[in-house]
Design a protein around this motif. Structure first.
Motif, PDB file in Angstrom:
ATOM      1  N   LYS A 134      -7.847 -27.250  13.098  1.00  0.00           N
ATOM      2  CA  LYS A 134      -9.041 -26.728  13.519  1.00  0.00           C
ATOM      3  C   LYS A 134      -8.576 -25.677  14.242  1.00  0.00           C
ATOM      4  N   ASN A 135      -9.084 -25.063  14.434  1.00  0.00           N
ATOM      5  CA  ASN A 135      -9.735 -24.124  14.896  1.00  0.00           C
ATOM      6  C   ASN A 135      -8.988 -23.251  16.487  1.00  0.00           C
ATOM      7  N   THR A 136      -8.800 -24.767  16.936  1.00  0.00           N
ATOM      8  CA  THR A 136      -7.907 -24.937  18.031  1.00  0.00           C
ATOM      9  C   THR A 136      -6.447 -24.820  18.091  1.00  0.00           C
ATOM     10  N   GLY A 137      -5.989 -25.198  16.642  1.00  0.00           N
ATOM     11  CA  GLY A 137      -4.636 -24.646  16.289  1.00  0.00           C
ATOM     12  C   GLY A 137      -4.130 -26.320  16.431  1.00  0.00           C
ATOM     13  N   GLN A 138      -5.164 -27.588  16.713  1.00  0.00           N
ATOM     14  CA  GLN A 138      -4.651 -29.086  16.672  1.00  0.00           C
ATOM     15  C   GLN A 138      -5.036 -29.188  15.807  1.00  0.00           C
ATOM     16  N   ALA A 139      -3.267 -30.231  14.724  1.00  0.00           N
ATOM     17  CA  ALA A 139      -2.768 -30.846  13.840  1.00  0.00           C
ATOM     18  C   ALA A 139      -3.391 -32.542  13.435  1.00  0.00           C
ATOM     19  N   PHE A 140      -4.262 -32.507  12.453  1.00  0.00           N
ATOM     20  CA  PHE A 140      -4.911 -33.847  12.179  1.00  0.00           C
ATOM     21  C   PHE A 140      -4.069 -33.791  11.159  1.00  0.00           C
ATOM     22  N   CYS A 141      -3.854 -35.553  10.903  1.00  0.00           N
ATOM     23  CA  CYS A 141      -3.418 -36.157   9.793  1.00  0.00           C
ATOM     24  C   CYS A 141      -3.552 -37.451   9.148  1.00  0.00           C
ATOM     25  N   TRP A 142      -3.879 -38.077   8.566  1.00  0.00           N
ATOM     26  CA  TRP A 142      -4.356 -38.722   8.118  1.00  0.00           C
ATOM     27  C   TRP A 142      -3.368 -39.513   7.094  1.00  0.00           C
ATOM     28  N   GLY A 143      -3.816 -41.079   6.371  1.00  0.00           N
ATOM     29  CA  GLY A 143      -2.831 -41.333   4.818  1.00  0.00           C
ATOM     30  C   GLY A 143      -1.840 -42.390   4.649  1.00  0.00           C
ATOM     31  N   MET A 144      -1.253 -42.498   4.539  1.00  0.00           N
ATOM     32  CA  MET A 144       0.014 -42.852   4.635  1.00  0.00           C
ATOM     33  C   MET A 144       1.073 -42.243   5.629  1.00  0.00           C
TER      34      MET A 144
END
Length: 769
Positions: A43-53
């Motif tokens: 995100k443009n906040t610098g926060q990373a997100f992940c999903w899946g395995m």
């Protein structure tokens, strides 16, 4: 339509033209990367997100659990990520502290932390002293990055020499690539077991496994140090395709796309299946120029100049030797594509939304499901529900002329928007950009709203009716014409409860518990329906025909219509332009019959400024009255004094209709919402219904005003708007029109006197507590 795609670790960065919009909207996707069976984004906040395995910790949330929606990564304290890349079972990123971080499977040293241990949260890479990284690329089992010292570094598995240090020894931390003397690599792209880079000498170099021709030097030999690619004469490669593949692709300065290496699935795009040890040109579609490539073991994708992704190779169970286009969702255009092992993702304008499609067995599509999707679906955040104060969410929203009101899941009432007459009910006349609690009477909750131009009415749990805002001509029904900024009881007849409230202009109506309908307020055209043209400061009975009880009422701006217990429709008030629906144009101060089509009964009616529409028992929608803005929806602008069928496209039937001022909208049985007339944000009027959105869940209780709102069967409120005029901020101030549908949530980021209220895309924006 591409149903699936296969690639590893293809990174995707923000489009500069959309960054300003992203900042205005609050937290937005600015980078998206698809890996083997997991996906990550920034995100443009610098926060990373992940999903899946997540079996090896590659999601970075501190667990080894699969996730089917975007889940926040456990960020290092005080660090924001600026770039992210994915390997087969690991993830790496660069932080704003100039350090690199990795997490997931550590086998072969791919995390670069000096060990081969798995990590379920980001750990720092053992970077060379004084060096910071950029241009990170980590696909199969190794990772590479360019340092600020103009050197290139790689680490991880090295059985084929893909680390590029002249050996086949795996490296647990970054080691320098043996770049040709005097050459600085400006771009690096790690493949599955090989690596390629572009040098400042305008040459392209590759190293690592070469048995499929992926080195591009005309041989099938592996290389442990960079060697030049045999690029076509006169061509300079300007961009390499990232991705965990056994082939490589690049964009040429001649506007052509070139690929080389394994071609078992026609992934080189040159029309055959033969290995190519030197770059060959892709058979590009006529008139289309490719950019932003991404590759996988069996497929290649690129963004076309037509704002569509094009893919070739194996996907959807078939081999495609020529590029095939992927169509974005209606109202959007893709600008970057990234392909995973069996899925593909893309970022879309105008709101930087993330979409994925293909295989979803591990939740890698991020849509809260574990099933495949043949068309793009929007990525959702984990546990995503529109948050409000205390974590509540709006379950229903009602739209007025310049303000909105809603009820949350705790039955608490909120209003926001223009408040010059006190119509928000918070005891002030201050306009509010975020939903603000209504000063409800002690112990009372509201169950339904009716919003006019500058006033609000609601039904209370104590069986009383309350109104507030402008008291113009007695529209508040409290015996006065004074403005009131907090809910005030309506002077309903003793023992009578009013339900089914309806208002739009300056009169209000409700259905009485005694089988009598009541109206009050402005009555110059007879819209109150009591047989006079005298304004009424308190509710008075409508002169319903003998033996008829009204079961639903629709108050327009200067007229009113209702459905009777005899299945007929009646109207009264201003008859100009045929609003009475009886073939004439005269005013009526008491209900008169609408001329119904032969054999048709109406089941629901809605009234706008000077027109009305109704749903017929024959599954058709009919409208009548003023049509100067095409709000009747029959394909012209001629006013209609009797009901005429609406030209709904594709044979769809509308199940619910709502009208306001000079436009009309309805919910279709084809899961689409349709609008027509003027005021919906199109540059020209739409004389027949236009499909505005595809509903993500079934909608009911459509409310039309300065925005359109509906209730979903997921107990969430949704609003959407085709445009962004002053006073109606549904998309964070973005100037682009479109059919962006949003969940209503709280946000107070917007400023400016014309920006009274706001609904932001799902999961975006801080809470206005």
């Amino acid at each position: 339509m591409v149903a699936a795609a296969i690639a590893l670790g293809a990174a995707l960065a923000v489009a500069p033209a959309t960054m300003a919009t992203a900042q205005m909207l609050g937290p937005q996707w600015v980078q998206l990367v698809a890996g083997d069976s997991h996906t990550c984004g920034l995100k443009n906040t610098g926060q990373a997100f992940c999903w899946g395995m997540g079996s090896n910790g590659q999601l970075g949330d501190g667990s080894t659990t699969n996730r089917s929606a975007a889940t926040p990564v456990q960020m290092p304290s005080g660090v924001q990520f600026t770039e992210i890349t994915l390997g087969e079972s690991h993830t790496c990123a660069i932080g704003n502290d100039s350090k690199a971080y990795c997490w997931g499977m550590g086998l072969g040293g791919r995390l670069g932390d000096g060990t081969e241990s798995d990590r379920s949260a980001p750990v720092p890479v053992d970077m060379p002293s004084g060096v910071s990284f950029r241009g990170i690329s980590g696909t199969g089992h190794h990772t590479c990055a360019i340092g600020n010292d103009s050197k290139t570094y790689c680490w991880g598995q090295n059985s084929h020499g893909q680390v590029g240090d002249g050996t086949t020894t795996s490296r647990l931390g970054p080691v320098q690539v043996n770049s040709p003397s005097g050459v600085i690599f400006t771009q690096v792209a790690a493949g599955y077991s090989h690596t390629c880079a572009i040098g400042n000498d305008s040459k392209t170099y590759c190293w690592g496994m070469g048995q499929h021709g992926e080195i591009g030097d005309g041989s099938l030999n592996g290389r442990t140090s960079p060697v030049p690619v045999d690029v076509p004469a006169g061509v300079i490669f300007t961009e390499l395709a990232p991705g965990g593949a056994v082939h490589s692709c690049a964009l040429g300065n001649d506007n052509k796309t070139y690929c080389w290496g394994d071609n078992s699935y026609a992934q080189l795009g040159n029309g055959n299946f033969a290995i190519q040890s030197r770059p060959v040109s892709v058979n590009m579609p006529p008139g289309i120029i490719f950019q932003r490539l991404t590759v996988s073991a069996s497929q290649t994708c690129a963004m076309g100049s037509d704002n569509r992704p094009w893919c070739w190779g194996r996907f959807a169970g078939m081999d495609h030797p020529a590029p095939v286009a992927v169509d974005p969702p209606s109202g959007t255009s893709f600008y970057r594509v990234t392909a995973g092992a069996n899925h593909t993702c893309a970022l879309a304008n105008p709101y930087n939304n993330a979409y994925c499609w293909g295989s979803g067995h591990s939740g890698q599509l991020g849509n809260n499901q574990n099933s495949g999707q043949s068309a793009p679906v929007e990525v959702l955040e984990a546990g995503q529900a529109p948050p409000g104060p205390g974590g509540s969410r709006l379950t229903r929203v009602f739209a007025g002329g310049s303000h909105l009101c809603g009820l949350d899941e705790n039955a608490k009432a909120y209003c926001w928007g223009q408040n010059d007459s006190g119509q928000l009910g918070d005891g002030t006349t201050t306009s509010r950009q975020a939903p603000t609690a209504v000063n409800t009477p002690s112990g009372v909750t509201f169950t339904q709203f009716a919003l006019g131009s500058t006033h609000t009415c609601a039904t209370g749990s104590d069986t009383r009716t309350y109104c507030w805002g402008s008291g113009f001509n007695g529209v508040l029904g409290n015996g006065s014409t004074a403005n009131v900024s907090t809910p005030t009881p309506v002077d309903a007849p003793p023992g009578v409860t009013l339900t089914g409230l309806s208002t739009q202009g300056f009169h209000t109506c409700g259905l009485g518990s005694n089988a009598t309908t009541y109206c009050w307020g402005q009555n110059a055209e007879g819209q109150v329906g009591d047989g006079t043209t005298t304004n009424r400061l308190s509710p008075v009975p409508v002169n319903a025909p003998g033996g008829v009880t009204f079961t639903q009422i629709a108050a327009g701006h200067n007229h009113t219509c209702a459905i009777g217990s005899d299945s007929k429709v009646y109207c009264w008030g201003l008859g100009q332009n045929g609003a009475m629906g009886n073939g004439g144009t005269s005013n009526q101060s008491a209900p008169g019959l609408v001329t119904l089509p032969g054999g048709v009964t109406f089941t629901q009616v809605a009234s706008g400024q000077n027109h009305s529409c109704a749903i017929g028992g024959d599954n058709r929608t009919y409208c009548w009255g003023f049509n100067g803005n095409s709000q009747v929806g029959n394909g012209n602008t001629t006013s209609q004094p009797i009901p005429v069928p609406v030209a709904v496209p594709g044979g769809a039937a509308l199940t619910e209709v709502a009208a306001n001022f000079n436009f009309t909208c309805g919910l279709g049985n084809d899961s689409r919402a349709y609008c027509w007339g003027s005021g919906w944000g199109y540059q020209t009027e739409s004389s027949t219904p236009v499909a505005t959105i595809t509903m993500p869940v079934p909608f009911t209780r459509l409310s039309v005003g300065s925005a359109l709102c509906a209730q979903g069967n997921d107990n969430s409120a949704y609003c959407w708007s085709g445009y962004d005029p002053p006073g109606v901020i549904l998309a964070g101030g973005a100037v682009a029109g479109g059919d962006r549908m949003v969940n209503v949530i709280w946000n107070d980021q917007m400023t400016g006197t014309q920006r009274e209220y706001m609904a932001i895309c799902r999961g975006c924006g801080p809470r206005a507590d």
